[in-house]
Design an enzyme around this catalytic site. Sequence first.
Site, PDB file in Angstrom:
ATOM      1  CG  HIS A  77      86.240  32.197  19.158  1.00  0.00           C
ATOM      2  ND1 HIS A  77      87.506  31.781  19.484  1.00  0.00           N
ATOM      3  CD2 HIS A  77      85.783  31.316  18.224  1.00  0.00           C
ATOM      4  CE1 HIS A  77      87.813  30.702  18.771  1.00  0.00           C
ATOM      5  NE2 HIS A  77      86.774  30.389  18.018  1.00  0.00           N
TER       6      HIS A  77
ATOM      7  NE  ARG B 140      90.779  27.302  14.476  1.00  0.00           N
ATOM      8  CZ  ARG B 140      90.917  27.549  15.760  1.00  0.00           C
ATOM      9  NH1 ARG B 140      89.924  28.096  16.428  1.00  0.00           N
ATOM     10  NH2 ARG B 140      92.037  27.263  16.384  1.00  0.00           N
TER      11      ARG B 140
ATOM     12  CG  ASP C 294      95.376  27.655  21.748  1.00  0.00           C
ATOM     13  OD1 ASP C 294      94.304  27.756  21.120  1.00  0.00           O
ATOM     14  OD2 ASP C 294      96.074  26.625  21.738  1.00  0.00           O
TER      15      ASP C 294
ATOM     16  CD  GLU D 217     114.376  33.677  28.997  1.00  0.00           C
ATOM     17  OE1 GLU D 217     114.006  32.571  29.442  1.00  0.00           O
ATOM     18  OE2 GLU D 217     115.534  33.909  28.614  1.00  0.00           O
TER      19      GLU D 217
ATOM     20  CG  ASN E  26      89.303  31.879  22.758  1.00  0.00           C
ATOM     21  OD1 ASN E  26      89.824  32.074  23.857  1.00  0.00           O
ATOM     22  ND2 ASN E  26      89.374  32.730  21.755  1.00  0.00           N
TER      23      ASN E  26
ATOM     24  NE  ARG F  44      99.995  23.063  18.450  1.00  0.00           N
ATOM     25  CZ  ARG F  44      99.321  22.023  18.940  1.00  0.00           C
ATOM     26  NH1 ARG F  44      99.955  20.947  19.375  1.00  0.00           N
ATOM     27  NH2 ARG F  44      97.997  22.053  19.000  1.00  0.00           N
TER      28      ARG F  44
ATOM     29  NE  ARG G 270      86.158  25.703  17.787  1.00  0.00           N
ATOM     30  CZ  ARG G 270      87.312  25.423  18.400  1.00  0.00           C
ATOM     31  NH1 ARG G 270      87.394  24.386  19.195  1.00  0.00           N
ATOM     32  NH2 ARG G 270      88.366  26.183  18.195  1.00  0.00           N
TER      33      ARG G 270
ATOM     34  CB  SER H 196     100.699  27.639  16.420  1.00  0.00           C
ATOM     35  OG  SER H 196     100.423  26.535  17.255  1.00  0.00           O
TER      36      SER H 196
ATOM     37  CG  LEU I 292     100.384  48.455  25.086  1.00  0.00           C
ATOM     38  CD1 LEU I 292     101.563  47.781  25.786  1.00  0.00           C
ATOM     39  CD2 LEU I 292      99.077  47.769  25.486  1.00  0.00           C
TER      40      LEU I 292
HETATM   41  C1  IPE Z   1      97.295  29.584  17.335  1.00  0.00           C
HETATM   42  O1  IPE Z   1      96.336  28.770  17.923  1.00  0.00           O
HETATM   43  C2  IPE Z   1      96.648  30.750  16.676  1.00  0.00           C
HETATM   44  C3  IPE Z   1      95.948  31.688  17.554  1.00  0.00           C
HETATM   45  C4  IPE Z   1      95.873  31.652  18.845  1.00  0.00           C
HETATM   46  C5  IPE Z   1      95.313  32.773  16.875  1.00  0.00           C
HETATM   47  P1  IPE Z   1      95.762  27.468  17.208  1.00  0.00           P
HETATM   48  O2  IPE Z   1      94.768  26.901  18.133  1.00  0.00           O
HETATM   49  O3  IPE Z   1      95.310  27.787  15.835  1.00  0.00           O
HETATM   50  O4  IPE Z   1      97.068  26.545  17.105  1.00  0.00           O
HETATM   51  P2  IPE Z   1      97.181  24.986  16.811  1.00  0.00           P
HETATM   52  O5  IPE Z   1      96.409  24.710  15.574  1.00  0.00           O
HETATM   53  O6  IPE Z   1      96.623  24.261  17.987  1.00  0.00           O
HETATM   54  O7  IPE Z   1      98.649  24.742  16.665  1.00  0.00           O
HETATM   55  C1  IPE Z   2      92.302  30.471  20.129  1.00  0.00           C
HETATM   56  O1  IPE Z   2      91.432  29.537  20.691  1.00  0.00           O
HETATM   57  C2  IPE Z   2      91.573  31.457  19.248  1.00  0.00           C
HETATM   58  C3  IPE Z   2      91.857  31.317  17.807  1.00  0.00           C
HETATM   59  C4  IPE Z   2      92.658  30.455  17.263  1.00  0.00           C
HETATM   60  C5  IPE Z   2      91.138  32.226  16.940  1.00  0.00           C
HETATM   61  P1  IPE Z   2      91.056  28.201  19.931  1.00  0.00           P
HETATM   62  O2  IPE Z   2      89.828  28.453  19.123  1.00  0.00           O
HETATM   63  O3  IPE Z   2      92.210  27.666  19.178  1.00  0.00           O
HETATM   64  O4  IPE Z   2      90.706  27.267  21.159  1.00  0.00           O
HETATM   65  P2  IPE Z   2      91.013  25.703  21.289  1.00  0.00           P
HETATM   66  O5  IPE Z   2      92.485  25.530  21.098  1.00  0.00           O
HETATM   67  O6  IPE Z   2      90.225  25.019  20.223  1.00  0.00           O
HETATM   68  O7  IPE Z   2      90.561  25.370  22.674  1.00  0.00           O
HETATM   69 MG    MG Z   3      93.695  26.374  19.675  1.00  0.00          MG
END
Ligand code: IPE
Ligand code: IPE
Ligand code: MG
Length: 251
Positions: A38, A72, A21, A208, A23, A195, A34, A197, A132
């Site tokens: 990614h 999104r 998370d 853990e 990106n 969290r 954004r 998610s 792996l």
């Molecule tokens: C969880 O991240 C899903 C992935 C990393 C693919 P999110 O960014 O979607 O989670 P929330 O919405 O903040 O809980």
């Molecule tokens: C995680 O990064 C990647 C995906 C959920 C695909 P985010 O895109 O959720 O990045 P933030 O949380 O908005 O910074």
């Molecule tokens: Mg996120």
Amino acid sequence: MVKDSRSHNDCLPEHIAIIMDGNGRWARARRLPRTAGHKKGVDTTSRIVQLCGERGIKALTLFAFSSENWRRPQEEVSTLMELFMLALKREVTRLHKNNVRLRFIGDRSAFSQKLQDSIQASETLTAHNTGLQLQIAANYGGRWDIIQAARTMADDVLNGHMQLDEIDDQAMSARISTSDLPDPDLFIRTGGEHRLSNFLLWQLAYSELFFTDVLWPDFSEIELDEAIASFAKRQRRFGMTGEQVEEQVGA
Ligand code: IPE
Ligand code: IPE
Ligand code: MG
């Protein structure tokens, strides 16, 4: 000391699960779109896969796209799908060369036929690899996983292949998407949120947990090793007392 009496392999998590998370925030901090975050995140992913292989981790499960991420903006979703295609094309040969078995968990039926075909081809190519074990969770939700497992059990009961009292932990674990793997020993979430998610809800029951504020594009060997070192220092009790665990380890 308990910790010292453990063998090296006991200290190393067999299975690591990661919510990659941050990106979007990484990109925003640089005034970039954004999607630039990614793209950068994909580079981190291939480095971390490589490192986990080198560290002797047996299984790695990565959350790439949740069943809720369809919410999104359409443009971001499309770019993410394109990135999956590109990353698969770019990485699969190298993964295969490195003896990685690649599999996808989640409801793939929502993806384009082209992407589904690439996913299937990459799984078939790497199916017999013994290095792996890499799971990419794409259009994945922990609740979906539990529901699909529950459905197959209900079906087995209806068809007389299973008795009602055979529904237990083991029967459930055998039908969940990561059924041939041990549950994750170590869960890592980058990006500062604390969290789950809707990630591996069933499988994370006794994992853990390790949280870091570092955003996924910046996640490196340093944080990976920090997480592994933190795991090695913990005593997993599975409901027992600390003394009982020490006795077991000493025995
Ligand atoms: C969880 O991240 C899903 C992935 C990393 C693919 P999110 O960014 O979607 O989670 P929330 O919405 O903040 O809980
Ligand atoms: C995680 O990064 C990647 C995906 C959920 C695909 P985010 O895109 O959720 O990045 P933030 O949380 O908005 O910074
Ligand atoms: Mg996120």
